[in-house]
Design a protein around this motif. Structure first.
Motif, mmCIF file in Angstrom:
data_model
loop_
_atom_site.group_PDB
_atom_site.id
_atom_site.type_symbol
_atom_site.label_atom_id
_atom_site.label_comp_id
_atom_site.label_asym_id
_atom_site.label_seq_id
_atom_site.Cartn_x
_atom_site.Cartn_y
_atom_site.Cartn_z
ATOM 1 N N TYR A 150 34.131 31.949 -7.014
ATOM 2 C CA TYR A 150 33.951 31.223 -5.251
ATOM 3 C C TYR A 150 34.993 31.622 -4.425
ATOM 4 O O TYR A 150 34.681 31.996 -3.688
ATOM 5 C CB TYR A 150 33.109 30.404 -5.066
ATOM 6 C CG TYR A 150 31.521 30.347 -6.103
ATOM 7 C CD1 TYR A 150 31.009 31.041 -5.964
ATOM 8 C CD2 TYR A 150 31.632 29.346 -6.614
ATOM 9 C CE1 TYR A 150 29.542 31.116 -7.051
ATOM 10 C CE2 TYR A 150 30.476 28.824 -7.464
ATOM 11 C CZ TYR A 150 30.175 29.113 -7.399
ATOM 12 O OH TYR A 150 28.982 29.108 -8.044
ATOM 13 N N PHE A 153 25.009 33.372 7.491
ATOM 14 C CA PHE A 153 26.024 32.730 7.137
ATOM 15 C C PHE A 153 26.579 32.149 7.419
ATOM 16 O O PHE A 153 27.571 31.799 8.509
ATOM 17 C CB PHE A 153 25.800 34.500 6.851
ATOM 18 C CG PHE A 153 27.851 34.739 6.148
ATOM 19 C CD1 PHE A 153 27.117 34.440 4.911
ATOM 20 C CD2 PHE A 153 29.330 34.905 7.174
ATOM 21 C CE1 PHE A 153 28.472 34.933 3.676
ATOM 22 C CE2 PHE A 153 29.803 35.376 5.997
ATOM 23 C CZ PHE A 153 30.000 35.164 4.846
ATOM 24 N N GLY A 156 19.739 29.091 7.290
ATOM 25 C CA GLY A 156 19.694 30.203 6.670
ATOM 26 C C GLY A 156 20.391 31.280 7.442
ATOM 27 O O GLY A 156 21.168 32.500 7.745
ATOM 28 N N GLN A 216 23.240 26.596 6.920
ATOM 29 C CA GLN A 216 23.545 26.957 6.076
ATOM 30 C C GLN A 216 21.630 27.155 6.009
ATOM 31 O O GLN A 216 21.090 27.946 5.294
ATOM 32 C CB GLN A 216 23.528 26.725 4.857
ATOM 33 C CG GLN A 216 24.128 28.242 3.618
ATOM 34 C CD GLN A 216 24.593 27.495 2.486
ATOM 35 O OE1 GLN A 216 24.438 26.460 1.800
ATOM 36 N NE2 GLN A 216 25.679 28.750 1.964
ATOM 37 N N GLU A 217 21.051 26.139 6.113
ATOM 38 C CA GLU A 217 19.725 26.067 5.376
ATOM 39 C C GLU A 217 18.967 26.691 6.396
ATOM 40 O O GLU A 217 17.828 26.451 5.890
ATOM 41 C CB GLU A 217 19.229 23.656 5.233
ATOM 42 C CG GLU A 217 19.870 23.498 3.776
ATOM 43 C CD GLU A 217 20.506 21.985 3.798
ATOM 44 O OE1 GLU A 217 20.558 21.993 3.235
ATOM 45 O OE2 GLU A 217 20.019 20.816 5.361
ATOM 46 N N GLU A 240 26.530 30.399 -3.443
ATOM 47 C CA GLU A 240 26.061 31.903 -4.056
ATOM 48 C C GLU A 240 25.469 32.650 -2.049
ATOM 49 O O GLU A 240 25.626 33.817 -2.312
ATOM 50 C CB GLU A 240 24.705 31.834 -4.204
ATOM 51 C CG GLU A 240 24.986 31.730 -5.705
ATOM 52 C CD GLU A 240 25.892 32.159 -6.938
ATOM 53 O OE1 GLU A 240 26.076 33.149 -6.422
ATOM 54 O OE2 GLU A 240 26.290 30.843 -8.135
ATOM 55 N N LYS A 241 25.413 31.929 -1.178
ATOM 56 C CA LYS A 241 24.862 32.034 0.200
ATOM 57 C C LYS A 241 26.415 31.595 1.732
ATOM 58 O O LYS A 241 26.023 32.157 2.771
ATOM 59 C CB LYS A 241 23.707 31.653 0.567
ATOM 60 C CG LYS A 241 22.980 32.477 -0.100
ATOM 61 C CD LYS A 241 21.470 31.334 0.390
ATOM 62 C CE LYS A 241 19.920 31.139 -0.710
ATOM 63 N NZ LYS A 241 19.093 30.528 0.341
ATOM 64 N N ALA A 242 27.860 31.668 1.052
ATOM 65 C CA ALA A 242 28.341 31.347 1.541
ATOM 66 C C ALA A 242 30.194 31.789 1.237
ATOM 67 O O ALA A 242 29.603 32.257 -0.264
ATOM 68 C CB ALA A 242 29.235 30.054 1.733
ATOM 69 N N ASP A 259 25.767 26.127 -0.620
ATOM 70 C CA ASP A 259 25.834 26.756 -1.508
ATOM 71 C C ASP A 259 25.911 27.890 -1.631
ATOM 72 O O ASP A 259 26.815 28.799 -0.632
ATOM 73 C CB ASP A 259 23.740 27.724 -1.276
ATOM 74 C CG ASP A 259 23.675 28.560 -2.717
ATOM 75 O OD1 ASP A 259 24.966 28.832 -2.939
ATOM 76 O OD2 ASP A 259 21.934 28.912 -2.166
#
Lengths: 366, 366
Positions: free
Chosen positions: A360, A98, A96, A93-94, A138-140, A136
């Motif tokens: 989530y 998904f 970038g 994730q870090e 929000e990004k998963a 995160d």
């Protein structure tokens, strides 16, 4: 004797190198330098094997739509073995990528025969711990297997046409209706992200414990068979070693005293750690003379997988041990300190997120 | 020799009475008077057996939430055998019962191995014909198996826990992943209406051809096993005799010349009918002397299932035949006239509804 990989959770793996030969899993070490795979799990050999990771990385580097997906079985409590997967997801994730997480509630209920409402609540817990570990939200993406949309389930139904019972038996051994559906559901977990409905991520990487490889082999076969009809492509996968229990055997729900759970009160966790199997010698004298055996030691495993900050520290611990400069008691106390701060910090974040986690993920209605 | 019921579509049934004994299907005739079952299929013995119809009727009569559900396999074209189910659904709908129709597209694709887009389009066709036959689409529900919501699929996944492969083999004979999933999907078709999400219709009646009874037996077992956990109750069912092909054998997609399809051009249908197997004697002289054998005659079957307006007319046809007063040619011409007006009228309504049918059902996206 050949090795049997058992994704239903009853396996111990003695010899990771043999897996590379027997199942065509490729060693990951050859890719480290070329692709700058800088996570400690790569450099320390914890992630030891892969299928098509190079192809996936090429897609990633050339800007194609890539994703990482994995699933968690919501039975038992998340432990330091679970956290290895969190750690891998966080890494990607870090970078970038998904990241999507499946809660395998269908399998927990039907194959592991867990209580349904417990399974659903545990699912929330696995997600809360993932977020607390640093993913995160929000990004998963997070979902329950039993709470998906029709396109996902349609895959399961369609997959059943192009696989025979004999083929599934060759992969899984004994079968049952529950295992058949669970296996095809896992294939849908891995492949559904490729559908336009779910984002059209054609290049999927699945980080898993090596015991899950049978699912990957099935899924790759299905991807091949639906290449023309649905435009599916084979997933890539990376395999990490399984964290052993603190008695040196495979970690097991039935022996919780040998696993450190992310929710263990710190003093309990420390006590478990202090009782762990080490690579120490019979006497202090002998150990000072011969040195310890870190590769047999569950504490050194904890350092390798979680507790050692960097390579320098890990090397020092190793050398302190094999040289006989440090005895197990002292080494354990050092590990316990590190474990304590890891757990204190994690549990603080976990308490913060826990009440919010339903934001989530959609919880199944029954 | 015991009778094997094969719901996958390869069965001929010689002796309906024996089914009553062997599988515990109860004769429906005992209920006719008590419940005023006045449809011609009841009075003519076309619907010959049931499971728990009396319980379902009691629920209906006491104002409980009842529903009727059946499924259509969208392979081949709808024919006069299909129309028997339409006819039954129409009857119950006219009595104020909610009617739901499943398109078994998952099974058609995975078990019958039909082309997916053909299956989806055929599904629309089966619905259009149902509406043309007289089912009020505003008061009915239609859906594709591969296009449902998560609660329905959750049932399939949960069902798999409480059924063994041995039990399924005892019901179905040979199994495959596709057959296992299809069978559990059919169980979800029948039982999902009981969930609150789908209306909470606790009392479900399933009108089917008797070849589908294995699915009912599986579904009743599953309902029992999920009575506590999900509050499911056993479905009731009624069984009609299977319309034979015009050669006297089981109707088959591979011999379309012996089935009258609802879309057959009228002159083709008439021609098929004129070539049909009758219960006639070797010579006209013999037939005048001995009379015909209507119970062997596929034309008399058509009269019984579809063409005879009322009991008086059917009895006259029967008596004309057995007395030798009428020969097969003349009898066929009379049947052809009736068939012609049935088809002309049906096809007119079908053409009207066909372009609108997507208004009533959500088509799967792939």
């Amino acid at each position: 004797m050949s090795i049997t990989l058992d994704p239903w959770g009853h396996m111990a793996i003695e010899d990771y190198e043999r897996l590379l030969v027997e199942f065509g899993i490729k060693p990951v070490r050859e890719l480290l330098a070329q692709y700058n795979l800088d996570h400690k799990y790569f450099t320390r050999g914890v992630i030891f094997g892969h299928r098509d990771l190079d192809l996936w990385l090429n897609s990633y580097l050339s800007g194609k739509k890539v994703a990482v997906l994995t699933g968690f079985m919501p039975s038992g409590d998340p432990h330091l073995g679970t956290a290895m997967v969190y750690e891998e997801l966080k890494y990607f994730q870090e970078k970038g990528v998904f990241v999507k997480i499946a809660i395998a509630d269908a399998e927990a209920y039907a194959v592991r025969r867990e209580d349904r409402s417990m399974v659903v609540n545990r699912g929330l817990d696995f997600i809360a711990h993932a977020i607390a570990w640093g993913i995160d939200p929000e990004k998963a993406g997070f979902y329950y297997q039993t709470n998906m949309d029709s396109s996902y389930y349609r895959l399961i139904q369609m997959f059943s046409r192009k696989i025979t019972e004999a083929e599934m038996k060759a992969i899984y051994g004994d079968l049952s209706p529950a295992k058949i559906i669970s296996a095809l559901t896992q294939a849908a977990d891995i492949l559904h992200l490729q559908l336009d409905e779910y984002g059209g991520y054609k290049y999927i990487l699945v980080p898993v414990g090596v015991d899950q490889d049978p699912h990957l082999r099935l899924t790759r076969d299905l991807a091949d068979r639906f290449e023309n009809e649905l435009g599916l492509t084979r997933p890539a996968s990376i395999y990490h070693k399984l964290l052993r229990g603190l008695d040196g055997n495979k970690m097991s729900k039935s022996r919780p005293e040998f696993a450190i759970h992310l929710t263990d009160p710190v003093e309990i966790a420390e006590k478990k750690l202090m009782n762990a199997l080490t690579g120490g010698r019979a006497t202090a004298e002998e150990q000072r003379r011969l040195g310890g055996e870190p590769l047999k030691c569950t504490i050194f495993e904890l350092y390798t997988y979680h507790l050692a900050r960097d390579e320098k520290e890990l090397r020092e611990i190793y050398e302190d041990c094999v040289s006989g400069r440090i005895l197990c008691g002292q080494c354990k106390r050092r590990a316990a300190e590190k474990l304590k701060s890891l757990l204190v910090e994690h549990q603080k974040r976990y308490r913060e997120i826990k009440s919010n986690v339903e934001k989530y993920v959609k919880k199944p209605s029954f």
